[in-house]
Design an enzyme around this catalytic site. Sequence first.
Site, PDB file in Angstrom:
ATOM      1  N   GLY A 136      -8.660  19.726 -32.607  1.00  0.00           N
ATOM      2  CA  GLY A 136      -9.035  20.921 -33.030  1.00  0.00           C
ATOM      3  C   GLY A 136      -9.366  22.010 -31.062  1.00  0.00           C
ATOM      4  O   GLY A 136      -9.233  21.371 -30.535  1.00  0.00           O
ATOM      5  N   ILE A 138     -12.330  20.821 -28.897  1.00  0.00           N
ATOM      6  CA  ILE A 138     -12.603  19.314 -28.339  1.00  0.00           C
ATOM      7  C   ILE A 138     -11.598  19.357 -27.575  1.00  0.00           C
ATOM      8  O   ILE A 138     -10.033  19.062 -27.874  1.00  0.00           O
ATOM      9  CB  ILE A 138     -13.038  18.234 -29.342  1.00  0.00           C
ATOM     10  CG1 ILE A 138     -14.197  18.437 -30.471  1.00  0.00           C
ATOM     11  CG2 ILE A 138     -13.511  16.954 -28.157  1.00  0.00           C
ATOM     12  CD1 ILE A 138     -14.468  16.763 -31.384  1.00  0.00           C
ATOM     13  N   GLY A 189     -13.292  26.742 -47.954  1.00  0.00           N
ATOM     14  CA  GLY A 189     -11.762  27.096 -46.950  1.00  0.00           C
ATOM     15  C   GLY A 189     -11.916  26.022 -46.126  1.00  0.00           C
ATOM     16  O   GLY A 189     -11.134  25.852 -45.348  1.00  0.00           O
ATOM     17  N   LYS A 207      -3.763  11.918 -35.583  1.00  0.00           N
ATOM     18  CA  LYS A 207      -4.440  12.022 -34.813  1.00  0.00           C
ATOM     19  C   LYS A 207      -4.546  11.130 -33.541  1.00  0.00           C
ATOM     20  O   LYS A 207      -4.116  11.114 -32.600  1.00  0.00           O
ATOM     21  CB  LYS A 207      -5.537  13.094 -34.937  1.00  0.00           C
ATOM     22  CG  LYS A 207      -5.326  14.345 -35.103  1.00  0.00           C
ATOM     23  CD  LYS A 207      -6.569  15.004 -35.889  1.00  0.00           C
ATOM     24  CE  LYS A 207      -6.541  16.572 -36.786  1.00  0.00           C
ATOM     25  NZ  LYS A 207      -7.509  16.959 -37.251  1.00  0.00           N
TER      26      LYS A 207
END
Lengths: 429, 429
Positions: A136, A138, A189, A207
Site C-alpha cells: 500500500g 509504503i 472492514g 506481493k
Amino acid sequence: MNDVIRLGLAGFGTVGSGVAKVIAENGELIRRRTGKRLHIKTVLVRNLTKARAFDPGQETSFTSDPSRLWADPEIDIVVELMGGTTTAYDIIEASLNAGKHVVTANKALLAERGRPLFQLAGEKGLGLYYEASVAGGIPIVQTLKESLAANRIEKIVGILNGTANYVLSEMTTSNLEFETALEQAKLLGYAEADPTLDIEGIDAAHKLIMLIRLAYGAHYPFEQLPVTGISGVTSEDIRLVYEFGYRLKLIGQAREVDGKIEAGVFPALVKYTYLLARVGGNYNAVRVEANAAGPLMFSGQGAGGLPTGSAVLADILSLVKCCGKPDNTGFTEIALPDADILDPDLAVAEHYFRFTVADRPGVMAAIAGVMGELNISIAQAVQKGAPSGRGVPIVFLTHAARTCDVHEAVRRIDAQDFIEAPTVHYRIL
Amino acid sequence: MNDVIRLGLAGFGTVGSGVAKVIAENGELIRRRTGKRLHIKTVLVRNLTKARAFDPGQETSFTSDPSRLWADPEIDIVVELMGGTTTAYDIIEASLNAGKHVVTANKALLAERGRPLFQLAGEKGLGLYYEASVAGGIPIVQTLKESLAANRIEKIVGILNGTANYVLSEMTTSNLEFETALEQAKLLGYAEADPTLDIEGIDAAHKLIMLIRLAYGAHYPFEQLPVTGISGVTSEDIRLVYEFGYRLKLIGQAREVDGKIEAGVFPALVKYTYLLARVGGNYNAVRVEANAAGPLMFSGQGAGGLPTGSAVLADILSLVKCCGKPDNTGFTEIALPDADILDPDLAVAEHYFRFTVADRPGVMAAIAGVMGELNISIAQAVQKGAPSGRGVPIVFLTHAARTCDVHEAVRRIDAQDFIEAPTVHYRIL
C-alpha cells in the site's frame, strides 16, 4: 507531457475513489510540487447507474466501454484499479499496445501474469508502474528500484498482509481465538466476506513475487512459491510462542542462499526485540537487508483507499517526471530471466515444534531421538502442564534444520502411538 | 550521459572510501540494474601522501587541486564528501557554475548555507542531490520528493542522530550514566572525540532543516530552530520516564500547526508502544504522517561508510536517470519561500516535569497551584522516595501546555525556597 496530465481510470471502488479524493484534496500541492495538474478524464465502470462513494466532479465522464481508455488520444496514463486477472489483463495489454503508460495496483495480475506485460511495456518503452500493489502506502517499490539500486539485496522479510497481521495481533494482545479475531476483522472492514486470499497467504505471496522481481531481477513463478497461511494457528501456540519471547507473524521472505533464491510465505516466530515483531494491527512492514545500506525497515498502512491512492499518484508523478524513459522492473533487461530457485526442501531455518503427547515416561526421549537421527539439534525444550486435558504439550525450539528433515521428523513422530494430536511446527526468523 | 559515468570525489574519508568500496563490490550489479558503469576518475584530497583505507584502483587519480573536479570536461558528477561549510561550499558552487551535477552528504552545509546553492542549481537546471545527508542509508529524501509527492505532510518525527540515540539507549537498557554511555560510544566509534555536534542536537537540527525543506518546500533558517541536546539527561530521568511507560529519545520534529511550521530538536518522552521508542542502538528512524499515505516509519543505519555510500550512489544513479531534469527540492520553484514559523513559545505539547523538593508539607500543593495559575493541567503526579538524600523527586505529567507557560511555571517554581535542584522538563510526543 503537458501541464495537464489526463488520466483514464479502470475501476472506481475504494482505490479509484481514493485516487480521486487525493487529487481533489491535494491537487494544489501536487501542482506546486510538480507543475502539473492531474485530471481524471474518464472512468471505466461496469454499472453506470451505481451510486459512487465519491463524486470526481463534472470534468470526469463515466463509461462502460473499456476502449475509451486506450483509444482516447488525450489520455496520458491508464490507471487500472479494477482487480482480477482477466479483463484487467486485457485492458493493460490494449493500453500498452495503444502507447499508453499504465499504473496499476493489481498484485494478483502482475504476480501471476505480469511477465508478458512487463515484456510488452519494455519493448514499447512504456511505463508499467505498480507501487500501490505492494504494501500500500509504503514506498517499497521505488526504494528497491532506485534508492537501493547500488545494493545487493541479501534478504527481504515482510509483513505483507494487513488482515492476517490484524488477526494474529489481536490473538496475541486480546487473547482471542482465530475465528473470533477474524470475525472482528470483518466487522472493522479489515477482512473481506471471503478472507481466503488474505488468511491463506495468497495475497502476501503475490506481493512477495513482486518483491523478488524487484530485488533480484528474476521471474519466480507464482505457482512454485511455497505458501502456508494462518488458518491453522491456535491461541495455544500464540501463548507458547509469547512465553518464549516471540510473536507469531505471517511472513513473506526471500533471500539469496549460495546464489539461489529461497522464498516463501509462512507463519513464523519473530523475536520480540525485532521491530518487525512490534508491527501490529493491520499494518504492513518490510525489512530489507542490503549489502551496503545495511538493514532497513519500513512500515505503514498496507491497504485502504487513501494510502493506496497515494501510491498510485506517486507512480503517476514518477511517470510524468521520467521523460519517457520509465523503469518498470529496476533492471535494464526487457525480458527478466527465470529465478534460480533453491529447492524448498533444502531451505534451512530454526523451528518451533509443539507435540501433543500422552503423559507417560520415555516420550521426550523418543521425540528427541527422532530429532537426533535427522540431525535436528534442539536449542530449548519445555514440557508444559496439559491445558485442555487432551494431551501434554511439549515444545522444542531447534537450531537451523533443513525443511525436508523437519517434515520427515514430523512424519515419523506423528506415527508414534503417544502422539495425541498432529504436531504443529513453525519457522523461527 | 554515456554508458560510463565519471565521478569526481571531493574527500576520501569514511564516506568517500565507502562509495569506492560499494562500486568495487556491486559494480556489476549496478551495471545490470542501470546499464551504466561508474568510474571514480578523480579524488580530491588534502594530503596526497596519506595512506588510504581503501584503494580505488589504478583508474583513479588523486589530486590536491579542487579545480580538477569541475574543470575536467569528462567528469559528469562532482561528489562532495569532505564536510565543512567553507571549502565544500566553494567546490559545490564552482562545480555548478561549471555545469556539473553535484551529490553531497554535507548536512551542515546544506542546512546552514544551502539556500543560494539550491537557487544556483535550479537556475542552471543542474542536480544538487543529498540523500546521504539525512539519516544515512534511509531513503527519506527520495521518499519525500517522489513517493509522497501527492501528500500534505502533517508531521515528521525523527531520531536523526545515531550517537545520541546510542547514548540514550545504553543509558536505558544498561542503566548507565550519561558520561559512561558517551565514553562507550567513543570506544565503539559511534561518537567522535568532540561529540558536541551530536550530543547537543546540532547535527539532528541540520537534518531537520533539510526535512522541513523537503516536506514544506520552505526555508527555515537554521539559527532560528529551537535546539536542546541530551547532555543534561540523567539516569534518574531515564528511569522515571521508563516507569511511566516511556523511553527518552532525542527527537527532531516538524509539523504544520494552523498553517505555520512548528519545529525543534529536543529530548522527548516517547510511549513504549510506539515503534519509534523501539529504535535502539545507533539507528536512525523517521516517522512521517502524510494526509493520504497515513503514518509511515522508516528505520536504518544513519551513518557509516557503506550505508552513506549507498545513499550517495542512489543519488548518482537517480541523476543518471533524470534525463537532465533533476528535482532537487521536490518543488518547482527555483527560490523556495521563507517558512512561516510558529512562535516557539506558542508550541503546545504535553510535558514531563521532575521537581526536586524539600520533604515538607504543602510542597505538592504549591507546585500544583503554580501549574493551575498558568493553565497547565496535570495528567499524572507521583511523589517518589528520595533516591540520594538530596531532595524528594516529584514528577508531573501534564496535558498539552504552551511552551511559554511551561517556562514561566519552571521560573516561578524554581524561585520557591522548597526547591532543592533546578527543575527538569521534557516534552512528551
